[in-house]
Design a protein around this motif. Sequence first.
Motif, PDB file in Angstrom:
ATOM      1  N   ILE A  54      12.403   2.169   4.381  1.00 20.99           N
ATOM      2  CA  ILE A  54      12.849   2.191   2.952  1.00 20.99           C
ATOM      3  C   ILE A  54      11.938   1.585   1.867  1.00 20.99           C
ATOM      4  CG2 ILE A  54      13.855   0.335   1.836  1.00 20.99           C
ATOM      5  CD1 ILE A  54      15.810   1.974   3.554  1.00 20.99           C
ATOM      6  N   LEU A  55      11.506   2.333   1.201  1.00 18.03           N
ATOM      7  CA  LEU A  55      10.900   2.013  -0.318  1.00 18.03           C
ATOM      8  C   LEU A  55      11.221   0.906  -0.929  1.00 18.03           C
ATOM      9  CD1 LEU A  55       8.922   2.719  -2.696  1.00 18.03           C
ATOM     10  CD2 LEU A  55      10.892   4.306  -3.331  1.00 18.03           C
ATOM     11  N   LEU A  56      10.157   0.180  -1.330  1.00 18.44           N
ATOM     12  CA  LEU A  56      10.762  -1.377  -1.151  1.00 18.44           C
ATOM     13  C   LEU A  56      10.048  -1.132  -3.266  1.00 18.44           C
ATOM     14  CD1 LEU A  56       8.860  -3.619   1.280  1.00 18.44           C
ATOM     15  CD2 LEU A  56      11.248  -2.443   1.133  1.00 18.44           C
ATOM     16  N   GLU A  57      10.986  -2.658  -3.602  1.00 16.26           N
ATOM     17  CA  GLU A  57      10.725  -2.811  -5.294  1.00 16.26           C
ATOM     18  C   GLU A  57       8.452  -2.667  -6.361  1.00 16.26           C
ATOM     19  OE1 GLU A  57       9.607  -7.356  -4.289  1.00 16.26           O
ATOM     20  OE2 GLU A  57      10.671  -4.861  -3.789  1.00 16.26           O
ATOM     21  N   ASN A  58       8.110  -3.217  -5.369  1.00 18.32           N
ATOM     22  CA  ASN A  58       7.178  -3.255  -5.764  1.00 18.32           C
ATOM     23  C   ASN A  58       5.769  -1.746  -5.276  1.00 18.32           C
ATOM     24  OD1 ASN A  58       6.660  -3.024  -2.747  1.00 18.32           O
ATOM     25  ND2 ASN A  58       5.662  -4.939  -2.894  1.00 18.32           N
ATOM     26  N   GLY A  59       6.593  -0.578  -4.788  1.00 15.02           N
ATOM     27  CA  GLY A  59       5.699   0.657  -4.271  1.00 15.02           C
ATOM     28  C   GLY A  59       6.056   0.718  -3.204  1.00 15.02           C
ATOM     29  N   LYS A  60       6.211  -0.795  -1.840  1.00 10.46           N
ATOM     30  CA  LYS A  60       5.037  -0.214  -0.692  1.00 10.46           C
ATOM     31  C   LYS A  60       6.549  -0.001   0.352  1.00 10.46           C
ATOM     32  CE  LYS A  60       1.269  -3.739  -0.906  1.00 10.46           C
ATOM     33  NZ  LYS A  60       1.061  -4.390   0.782  1.00 10.46           N
ATOM     34  N   TYR A  61       6.255   0.288   1.519  1.00 13.36           N
ATOM     35  CA  TYR A  61       7.408   0.667   2.394  1.00 13.36           C
ATOM     36  C   TYR A  61       7.498  -0.227   3.466  1.00 13.36           C
ATOM     37  CZ  TYR A  61       5.937   5.007  -0.341  1.00 13.36           C
ATOM     38  OH  TYR A  61       5.537   6.107  -1.216  1.00 13.36           O
ATOM     39  N   TYR A  62       9.180  -0.305   4.001  1.00 13.99           N
ATOM     40  CA  TYR A  62       8.759  -1.202   5.216  1.00 13.99           C
ATOM     41  C   TYR A  62       9.526   0.107   6.346  1.00 13.99           C
ATOM     42  CZ  TYR A  62      11.296  -2.945   9.093  1.00 13.99           C
ATOM     43  OH  TYR A  62      11.534  -4.141  10.663  1.00 13.99           O
ATOM     44  N   GLY A  63       8.936  -0.085   7.233  1.00 14.38           N
ATOM     45  CA  GLY A  63       9.131   0.359   8.771  1.00 14.38           C
ATOM     46  C   GLY A  63       9.353   0.041   9.761  1.00 14.38           C
ATOM     47  N   HIS A  64      10.562   0.028  10.481  1.00 19.10           N
ATOM     48  CA  HIS A  64      10.558  -1.012  12.112  1.00 19.10           C
ATOM     49  C   HIS A  64       9.643   0.032  13.065  1.00 19.10           C
ATOM     50  CE1 HIS A  64      12.430  -3.498  15.199  1.00 19.10           C
ATOM     51  NE2 HIS A  64      12.324  -2.053  15.860  1.00 19.10           N
ATOM     52  N   GLY A  65       9.112  -1.314  13.101  1.00 19.08           N
ATOM     53  CA  GLY A  65       7.979  -0.693  13.920  1.00 19.08           C
ATOM     54  C   GLY A  65       5.832  -0.680  13.399  1.00 19.08           C
ATOM     55  N   LEU A  66       5.812  -0.958  11.675  1.00 22.56           N
ATOM     56  CA  LEU A  66       4.902  -1.105  11.183  1.00 22.56           C
ATOM     57  C   LEU A  66       4.805  -1.889  10.190  1.00 22.56           C
ATOM     58  CD1 LEU A  66       4.454   3.453  10.211  1.00 22.56           C
ATOM     59  CD2 LEU A  66       3.135   1.902  12.712  1.00 22.56           C
ATOM     60  N   GLY A  67       6.101  -2.392  10.243  1.00 24.66           N
ATOM     61  CA  GLY A  67       5.883  -3.217   8.693  1.00 24.66           C
ATOM     62  C   GLY A  67       6.171  -3.215   7.994  1.00 24.66           C
ATOM     63  N   ILE A  68       5.803  -3.539   7.120  1.00 24.28           N
ATOM     64  CA  ILE A  68       5.629  -3.283   5.705  1.00 24.28           C
ATOM     65  C   ILE A  68       3.765  -3.376   5.113  1.00 24.28           C
ATOM     66  CG2 ILE A  68       5.493  -4.007   2.949  1.00 24.28           C
ATOM     67  CD1 ILE A  68       7.722  -6.428   3.726  1.00 24.28           C
ATOM     68  N   ARG A  69       3.982  -1.855   4.704  1.00 23.62           N
ATOM     69  CA  ARG A  69       2.398  -1.754   3.959  1.00 23.62           C
ATOM     70  C   ARG A  69       2.818  -0.405   2.755  1.00 23.62           C
ATOM     71  NH1 ARG A  69      -0.668   0.055   9.313  1.00 23.62           N
ATOM     72  NH2 ARG A  69       0.212  -1.740  10.930  1.00 23.62           N
ATOM     73  N   SER A  70       1.905   0.069   2.872  1.00 30.03           N
ATOM     74  CA  SER A  70       1.584   0.974   1.270  1.00 30.03           C
ATOM     75  C   SER A  70       2.027   2.628   2.155  1.00 30.03           C
ATOM     76  CB  SER A  70      -0.120   0.907   0.342  1.00 30.03           C
ATOM     77  OG  SER A  70      -1.270   1.497   1.021  1.00 30.03           O
ATOM     78  N   GLY A  71       1.752   3.444   0.836  1.00 33.07           N
ATOM     79  CA  GLY A  71       1.582   4.447   1.449  1.00 33.07           C
ATOM     80  C   GLY A  71       0.549   5.074   2.747  1.00 33.07           C
TER      81      GLY A  71
END
Length: 265
Positions: free
Chosen positions: A190-207
Motif C-alpha cells: 500500500i502506498l502511504l501518504e509519506n511516499g513509503k510503502y507498507y507490505g505484509h512481511g516487510l513492514g513500512i519501508r521506502s521503495g
Amino acid sequence: MIVIAGNKLTNFDDTMLPELERIIYQKKMGSSFEQQYDSMDEFLFELHMRGRVVEAARLLNKSGIQFAGFKNTRCNDAFWTITEYGGIQLKDGVAPRDAINDIFRNGSKYAIECATAIVIILYKAVLDSINPEQFDRLFADLLLFDWHYNSNLRILRRSNVQQAEAGDVLYFENPDFSPKTPWWRGENVILLENGKYYGHGLGIRSGSEMIAALNKYRVPDSNKSAYLSDSYEQLYFNYFRQFRTGVRSSRVRAIIGGSAFSIYI
C-alpha cells in the motif's frame, strides 16, 4: 490538477480536513496529472477512503499479525475457519464487520501471506467508510485468500504507476526470486501518504528499501534487481459512496471555475 464537473479547482479550504486527508489533497493539487470528478462530493469521498486505506495499513502493521504461507495460515477461530487450501472463511452467524475488526484488534492470533493482507486492508477501509450494516450485507460470505475477494470489493486496475497516490495498491516484482523462498517472488504494498510503502512481511519501508530486501531472496549470482511494477490497483471509490452513512458536520470553502462554494464534509 483537480477538475470538478469540468471546472478546475483553484482554491480549497482544507483546514477542516483531517491531517491525513489534507496531506493527500495537497499532493493531488501538486500533481501534473489531471484528475476529473463529477462533483465535489465524489472528490471528498475519495479523499476520505484513501485516508482510511492508509490508516488500515498502519493499523495492520501494528496489530501483531504474522507472515505465513498458505500451509501455515492461522486465524481466530471464534470468527473464522481455515479452508483446506489455507484461506480464511467467515463462520456462520458472525457479522463480517466484527470478523474484520478482530484481525486488527487481535492480530497476534493471525498468520497470513502478503496478498491476503492487502485485501484485508481494503475491506477495513471500506468498512470504515460506509454504513456497517451495508458492509455486512455486501460481504456476507467473506473468504480471505490471496487475491480472491468478494465481487462487491470493486477494484480498478491502472497502468501508469507514476499516477499512483496514497491508498493505492502497488507491486514490487522480484524476477529472479529463489525457488527456496517462492513467497518472495514479489511484495504487494500500500502506498502511504509519506511516499513509503507498507507490505505484509516487510513492514513500512521506502521503495529502495523494499527493493533491497527482495534482492536478498534472489537466485545466486543474479543480476536482475527487484523493481516497482508499472501497473497498480485502487478501490473503485465512487462505487462505495452510495453505501455511506451520510453524516456531515464541517463546512469548507472551495473555488471551482471561478465560483465560490460552501461544502459540508
